[in-house]
Structures are given as C-alpha cells and as structure tokens.
Scaffold this motif. Sequence first.
Motif, mmCIF file in Angstrom:
data_model
loop_
_atom_site.group_PDB
_atom_site.id
_atom_site.type_symbol
_atom_site.label_atom_id
_atom_site.label_comp_id
_atom_site.label_asym_id
_atom_site.label_seq_id
_atom_site.Cartn_x
_atom_site.Cartn_y
_atom_site.Cartn_z
ATOM 1 N N UNK A 172 19.256 -7.173 34.884
ATOM 2 C CA UNK A 172 19.450 -5.747 35.180
ATOM 3 C C UNK A 172 20.851 -5.266 34.840
ATOM 4 N N UNK A 173 21.785 -6.181 34.600
ATOM 5 C CA UNK A 173 23.126 -5.783 34.168
ATOM 6 C C UNK A 173 23.102 -5.139 32.787
ATOM 7 N N UNK A 174 22.065 -5.433 32.014
ATOM 8 C CA UNK A 174 21.908 -4.851 30.675
ATOM 9 C C UNK A 174 20.493 -4.282 30.572
ATOM 10 N N UNK A 175 20.226 -3.159 31.205
ATOM 11 C CA UNK A 175 18.845 -2.675 31.353
ATOM 12 C C UNK A 175 18.183 -2.170 30.088
ATOM 13 N N UNK A 176 18.956 -1.650 29.113
ATOM 14 C CA UNK A 176 18.372 -1.030 27.931
ATOM 15 C C UNK A 176 18.781 -1.778 26.661
ATOM 16 N N UNK A 177 17.923 -1.730 25.624
ATOM 17 C CA UNK A 177 18.308 -2.349 24.351
ATOM 18 C C UNK A 177 19.659 -1.824 23.862
ATOM 19 N N UNK A 178 20.505 -2.748 23.452
ATOM 20 C CA UNK A 178 21.851 -2.398 23.009
ATOM 21 C C UNK A 178 22.906 -2.501 24.088
ATOM 22 N N UNK A 179 22.486 -2.613 25.349
ATOM 23 C CA UNK A 179 23.463 -2.733 26.437
ATOM 24 C C UNK A 179 24.159 -4.093 26.370
ATOM 25 N N UNK A 180 25.467 -4.079 26.541
ATOM 26 C CA UNK A 180 26.266 -5.303 26.460
ATOM 27 C C UNK A 180 27.245 -5.350 27.621
ATOM 28 N N UNK A 181 27.446 -6.553 28.152
ATOM 29 C CA UNK A 181 28.392 -6.741 29.255
ATOM 30 C C UNK A 181 29.171 -8.030 29.037
ATOM 31 N N UNK A 219 14.694 -5.940 22.936
ATOM 32 C CA UNK A 219 14.587 -6.007 24.384
ATOM 33 C C UNK A 219 14.807 -7.389 24.970
ATOM 34 N N UNK A 220 15.164 -8.355 24.132
ATOM 35 C CA UNK A 220 15.395 -9.725 24.602
ATOM 36 C C UNK A 220 16.822 -9.864 25.128
ATOM 37 N N UNK A 221 16.966 -10.414 26.334
ATOM 38 C CA UNK A 221 18.291 -10.634 26.902
ATOM 39 C C UNK A 221 18.842 -11.949 26.368
ATOM 40 N N UNK A 222 20.044 -11.884 25.820
ATOM 41 C CA UNK A 222 20.681 -13.051 25.218
ATOM 42 C C UNK A 222 22.093 -13.214 25.774
ATOM 43 N N UNK A 223 22.623 -14.416 25.606
ATOM 44 C CA UNK A 223 24.018 -14.692 25.963
ATOM 45 C C UNK A 223 24.686 -15.303 24.738
ATOM 46 N N UNK A 270 36.416 -19.382 32.681
ATOM 47 C CA UNK A 270 37.405 -19.238 31.622
ATOM 48 C C UNK A 270 36.838 -18.956 30.252
ATOM 49 N N UNK A 271 35.520 -19.009 30.114
ATOM 50 C CA UNK A 271 34.889 -18.813 28.810
ATOM 51 C C UNK A 271 34.475 -17.353 28.640
ATOM 52 N N UNK A 272 34.821 -16.737 27.496
ATOM 53 C CA UNK A 272 34.390 -15.360 27.249
ATOM 54 C C UNK A 272 32.962 -15.326 26.720
ATOM 55 N N UNK A 273 32.050 -14.782 27.527
ATOM 56 C CA UNK A 273 30.642 -14.698 27.147
ATOM 57 C C UNK A 273 30.227 -13.236 27.052
ATOM 58 N N UNK A 274 29.131 -13.003 26.367
ATOM 59 C CA UNK A 274 28.613 -11.645 26.206
ATOM 60 C C UNK A 274 27.131 -11.635 26.568
ATOM 61 N N UNK A 275 26.805 -10.909 27.638
ATOM 62 C CA UNK A 275 25.414 -10.684 28.022
ATOM 63 C C UNK A 275 24.930 -9.457 27.267
#
Length: 387
Positions: free
Chosen positions: A51-60, A77-81, A66-71
């Motif tokens: 739910x932190x990235x509810x819509x396609x294209x949303x990024x957090x 519509x697939x949630x990736x890290x 210590x690791x920089x990750x991107x949700x």
Amino acid sequence: MTQPPTDLTAVRRPLDSAQGLPNPHYTDPAVFAEETQAVLLSTWAGLAVAADVPEPGDAKPITFLGMPLLLLRDRAGVVRVFNNTCRHRGMILVEGPRKIEGAIRCPYHSWCYATDGRLVTTPHVGGPGQNTHAAINRSELGLIEVRSHIWRDVVFVNISGDAPAFEEVHAGLLARWAEFDQPHHHGGTDSTFTLPVRTNWKLAVENYCESYHLPWVHPGLNSYSRLEDHYNIAEAGLFSGQGTSVYRQLTSETGDTFPDFSTLSDFWNEGAEYIAVYPNVLMGAQRDHAFAIVLEPVDTQNTIEHIHLFYATEDTDAALRAKNTAQWKEVFKEDVFVVEGMQRGRHAPGFDGGRFSPAMDGPTHCFHDWVAHRMQLHRAAQVDAAE
C-alpha cells in the motif's frame, strides 16, 4: 583484538533451563553486524507494505540496514524492489516518494530505466550525440532487483537471494491462517503510524510474542481479554506468538462494526491471534481487521515500528477507522517503556540473559532459539569459508 563470539549454548537449552540471548546481542555493534548477516539479510525480512505504492508508477525509496532500496509498482501493477542506484556510477535514483511519470532518470548522467527495471536510454554514452556503444549492453545493465514476496500486503525481501521460497519457509503459518488468504485493504493515511523506539529490534519481537505482561502493561486490554483467555503459539524455527479466545469488536456510536473477512470459521467470532513472523514482522488477525508491524532495525538500540491497519473491504467508516487506529496506537505505546527498559537493562554487566517462565515464555524462547540457531549456522559457514 577480535572479541570471541558470544556463547549461545545456554540459549539453545530446553525452555525450562534455557537462558536468553547474551547482552552483546543487544548492545554490541559488532554482534549487530554479525546478526544482520545471519538473521536479517539471509531470511525473508519485512521491508514495507504494498500500500506504500498504491498506483502504477508509484515509487518509494527505503533505506534498509544501510542499503538504498526502491519500492516500486511497475506499469503492469507488479510491486517490485530494486537497488536504488544507477548501474552507471552508483548514483541514487529516487530521493523521495513520487510517481514515475515516464522513466526513472538518473540525475547524474540521465541514464533511464523503465519501471520494470530495464535500462532503456544511455544518452551520449558513445560520445556527444552517440547514445549507444558496443561495450554497453543495455540488456545486462537493468536495475538490480531484490527478491521479494508479498503476503497480507507486507513486502518481504530476501537480500541474500538464497533463502528457500517464502511459501516453503512459512508453510505452517500460511496453513494456520489460510482462512485469511483473501484481500487485505489498507485503511489509508488514517490507518498507519510510526513509533520510534529506543530499543533493539529483537526486544520488540520478544515483548509482542507473549501475553504474560498483559495484566500490568495493558490493564485496559486485560480487563476483558484476560491473561487466562490467552494461549501460546510456538512453531519452532518459524514463528511464535499468542492468541485469545476473547476478541471484542470495536463499535461506532450507532453500534456499527467493520465488515468481517469472508467465510471465516466459528473460532474467529471471538478469537484472535498475534504472531511474530521471523525475523521482524508482527501480525494480528481478527475477524474484522488485521494489522502488520514492520520493525526497522536502525542500530543496536534504536528501532522504528511501522504500523499498518487493514480491512476486509475498501469502504469502511472513516470515524470508526480513526477510532481503531487511536486504540491500537495507545496499546502499542503502552509497550514502549517496557522494551526501552529492557534495552537499558541489557547494559548491566552481570545480567546473564535471564530465564524463561516454562508456562508463559515459550513463544519468546522460541524466537531466542531461532536467532541463536541462525547465528550458529552463520558462524559455522564463516569457519568453513576461512579453511
């Protein structure tokens, strides 16, 4: 001079004679670093919620240990890290939560990535006006994806990439809560909050696992869901927690309640369960709503608790949601002085890890034993690698 590893022999004894993890597991940065490798990076750790990235294209962007990750939720519509770093020179790609309107563009040299991680443009990589080069194979330079799995909207990651499948690791828990294998709708901005806590992340797990503390720490909750109404849950090496046979639904001023999850068995009419999914996710299952607490380990004695509430339907009464959030926030805040007090107590040089109540502390000992076992496996692997 390198310190000898902590002695975990007493931790792995049977419950009635075991001691808790030694003090360095809560206070020593070197042990924290070792534990990070053995316990957090090589298993399925909680990172965030979908739910932190509810819509396609949303990024957090998320910094995890210590690791920089991107949700990211891709165009399909697939949630990736992903690693939040450009494959060119390692520049951070996304600095804050936002919607990716076109491509993910590196602010340094403008290399661009599709939301599924593919490298799609490399401006001037072959010289001015030359956007390709024989030595730069775009198909091999997409964003590095982190292995992930979503269950009950929680995004779990396996950083090392070599853990058994999530469904295999947690087959017992998935079977136990199979009735809840249905959509969990996040309540929205009024259904999430964070609690920074001055404690080691493990103490938050340990406290959550057991009901022993309810009469003294949660007198309001204990007034109707008494200590004697609770039971222990301890699945060695997998998960542990507690359940109650007395769950009281929250009602509005007009007597309304949240809609129930569908087709639940009769147990859930008044029952509820609260389970720690090792290593760092705390979950609650009730007939009409659920919650997940993702613990963010910061260092030896600082943790951020990310709390999220979920419902069976998308449309729920806003006032009742707010009331529910406030109620749970009060309960979770009641635990803060306990976990912070235990953290301060771990600096006492004479403390030997403590003992467990054979009747009441089985879930906590289950967690200690799991951590100790993971540490032993890691240390054995380190020895083998050095030989």
